[in-house]
Write a protein that holds these residues in place. Structure first.
Motif, PDB file in Angstrom:
ATOM      1  N   ASN A 156     -25.961  29.712  79.352  1.00  0.00           N
ATOM      2  CA  ASN A 156     -26.147  31.162  79.478  1.00  0.00           C
ATOM      3  C   ASN A 156     -26.865  31.518  80.782  1.00  0.00           C
ATOM      4  N   GLY A 157     -26.482  30.823  81.852  1.00  0.00           N
ATOM      5  CA  GLY A 157     -27.031  31.116  83.166  1.00  0.00           C
ATOM      6  C   GLY A 157     -28.345  30.446  83.492  1.00  0.00           C
ATOM      7  N   THR A 158     -28.917  29.700  82.546  1.00  0.00           N
ATOM      8  CA  THR A 158     -30.205  29.036  82.766  1.00  0.00           C
ATOM      9  C   THR A 158     -29.993  27.565  83.070  1.00  0.00           C
ATOM     10  N   ASP A 159     -30.639  27.084  84.129  1.00  0.00           N
ATOM     11  CA  ASP A 159     -30.523  25.671  84.495  1.00  0.00           C
ATOM     12  C   ASP A 159     -31.106  24.770  83.416  1.00  0.00           C
ATOM     13  N   THR A 160     -30.500  23.603  83.263  1.00  0.00           N
ATOM     14  CA  THR A 160     -31.022  22.581  82.362  1.00  0.00           C
ATOM     15  C   THR A 160     -31.407  21.366  83.194  1.00  0.00           C
ATOM     16  N   ASN A 161     -32.012  20.388  82.559  1.00  0.00           N
ATOM     17  CA  ASN A 161     -32.371  19.157  83.256  1.00  0.00           C
ATOM     18  C   ASN A 161     -31.298  18.079  83.117  1.00  0.00           C
ATOM     19  N   VAL A 162     -30.143  18.448  82.579  1.00  0.00           N
ATOM     20  CA  VAL A 162     -29.071  17.473  82.358  1.00  0.00           C
ATOM     21  C   VAL A 162     -28.266  17.311  83.646  1.00  0.00           C
ATOM     22  N   THR A 163     -28.210  16.078  84.143  1.00  0.00           N
ATOM     23  CA  THR A 163     -27.482  15.792  85.390  1.00  0.00           C
ATOM     24  C   THR A 163     -26.460  14.678  85.191  1.00  0.00           C
ATOM     25  N   SER A 201     -16.909  24.604  89.343  1.00  0.00           N
ATOM     26  CA  SER A 201     -17.525  24.776  88.026  1.00  0.00           C
ATOM     27  C   SER A 201     -16.482  25.122  86.971  1.00  0.00           C
ATOM     28  N   GLN A 202     -16.862  24.897  85.727  1.00  0.00           N
ATOM     29  CA  GLN A 202     -16.030  25.261  84.576  1.00  0.00           C
ATOM     30  C   GLN A 202     -16.944  25.749  83.460  1.00  0.00           C
ATOM     31  N   LYS A 203     -16.448  26.703  82.660  1.00  0.00           N
ATOM     32  CA  LYS A 203     -17.245  27.282  81.574  1.00  0.00           C
ATOM     33  C   LYS A 203     -16.647  26.926  80.219  1.00  0.00           C
ATOM     34  N   HIS A 204     -17.521  26.702  79.257  1.00  0.00           N
ATOM     35  CA  HIS A 204     -17.103  26.367  77.898  1.00  0.00           C
ATOM     36  C   HIS A 204     -17.963  27.161  76.928  1.00  0.00           C
ATOM     37  N   ALA A 205     -17.324  27.903  76.019  1.00  0.00           N
ATOM     38  CA  ALA A 205     -18.049  28.712  75.042  1.00  0.00           C
ATOM     39  C   ALA A 205     -18.250  27.919  73.750  1.00  0.00           C
ATOM     40  N   LEU A 206     -19.478  27.944  73.247  1.00  0.00           N
ATOM     41  CA  LEU A 206     -19.816  27.243  72.006  1.00  0.00           C
ATOM     42  C   LEU A 206     -20.432  28.235  71.026  1.00  0.00           C
ATOM     43  N   LEU A 207     -19.948  28.212  69.785  1.00  0.00           N
ATOM     44  CA  LEU A 207     -20.476  29.074  68.726  1.00  0.00           C
ATOM     45  C   LEU A 207     -21.054  28.213  67.620  1.00  0.00           C
ATOM     46  N   ILE A 251     -25.484  16.570  75.489  1.00  0.00           N
ATOM     47  CA  ILE A 251     -25.606  16.239  74.075  1.00  0.00           C
ATOM     48  C   ILE A 251     -26.658  17.117  73.415  1.00  0.00           C
ATOM     49  N   ILE A 252     -26.295  17.687  72.270  1.00  0.00           N
ATOM     50  CA  ILE A 252     -27.231  18.427  71.418  1.00  0.00           C
ATOM     51  C   ILE A 252     -27.393  17.617  70.144  1.00  0.00           C
ATOM     52  N   ASP A 253     -28.595  17.116  69.890  1.00  0.00           N
ATOM     53  CA  ASP A 253     -28.809  16.268  68.707  1.00  0.00           C
ATOM     54  C   ASP A 253     -28.682  17.045  67.408  1.00  0.00           C
ATOM     55  N   GLU A 254     -29.195  18.273  67.390  1.00  0.00           N
ATOM     56  CA  GLU A 254     -29.132  19.090  66.172  1.00  0.00           C
ATOM     57  C   GLU A 254     -29.041  20.555  66.575  1.00  0.00           C
ATOM     58  N   PHE A 256     -29.162  28.194  66.283  1.00  0.00           N
ATOM     59  CA  PHE A 256     -28.445  29.363  66.778  1.00  0.00           C
ATOM     60  C   PHE A 256     -28.678  29.616  68.266  1.00  0.00           C
ATOM     61  N   THR A 257     -29.757  29.067  68.833  1.00  0.00           N
ATOM     62  CA  THR A 257     -30.004  29.253  70.264  1.00  0.00           C
ATOM     63  C   THR A 257     -29.016  28.469  71.117  1.00  0.00           C
TER      64      THR A 257
END
Length: 212
Positions: A130-137, A168-174, A142-145, A148-149
């Motif tokens: 959602n536009g916020t940088d992560t530390n994943v490089t 870049s490429q975008k992927h929507a997750l619900l 991977i999301i362990d659990e 809703f966030t």
């Protein structure tokens, strides 16, 4: 005899669509013929591949990824032949970035999103949620659990440190609450609704006739 046969090529990194490559051959002795090959097939002139008048050098401009490979130049005379080799690597990309993974998941499950891209050399990756940088490089997020966030848009950016290009490429997750209805339960509900509608229609007909 022919001796000291060698190929001299570009020392800088070659970038597809931008760089030019000049390959020249050297050798001593009586040289009666010069033959050029690429990956063990004859190298032929084209709009981008030009041979010098003495056939001792080749110019490729601009280079394409198909120009990557091993170049061979063979000097011959009636008593000997010598072959020199040179490898070219054409850098390109990244392009065709794609993300593989689920679109809709239940709350509290493990999720893995995998990012890939065509690139030479291999691309490095970064992720945003959602536009916020992560530390994943890495190429895998991977999301362990899930909670809703974790719902939203995941953007994977591929970067090539030689071409200095990115894509870049975008992927929507619900993320949704689990425990959805089975197909049998859904079919039962549909049948029940149809029977109820039929009953209501019959009652309306009955009341209409009774009123008359």
């Amino acid at each position: 005899r022919i001796t000291n046969d060698r190929l001299i090529g570009p020392e800088e990194s070659l970038i597809e669509g931008e760089s030019s490559a000049n390959i020249s051959s050297e050798g001593t002795g009586s040289i009666t013929s010069v033959q050029w090959m690429k990956d063990n097939s004859p190298l032929s002139p084209s709009n981008s591949i030009i041979f010098s008048s003495d056939n001792r050098s080749v110019s490729i401009s601009p280079v394409q990824r198909s120009d990557s490979g091993e170049y061979q130049c063979t000097y011959r005379n009636p008593i000997s032949s010598e072959t020199a080799k040179l490898s070219l690597i054409i850098n390109y990309g990244p392009e065709d970035v794609s993300i593989k993974g689920e679109d809709v998941v239940d709350l509290g499950v493990r999720v893995s999103l995998s990012c890939s891209a065509n690139s030479e050399p291999a691309a490095s990756f970064s992720w945003k949620i959602n536009g916020t940088d992560t530390n994943v490089t890495t190429d895998t997020f991977i999301i362990d659990e899930t909670d809703f966030t974790h719902s939203g848009d995941y953007i994977c950016t591929a970067w090539n440190n030689v071409t200095k290009r990115s894509a870049s490429q975008k992927h929507a997750l619900l993320v949704k609450v689990g425990g959805g209805l089975s197909s049998g339960a859904i079919a039962g509900i549909v049948i029940g609704v149809l029977m109820a509608v039929s009953g209501i229609c019959g009652l309306i007909v009955y009341l209409t006739k009774s009123k008359k």
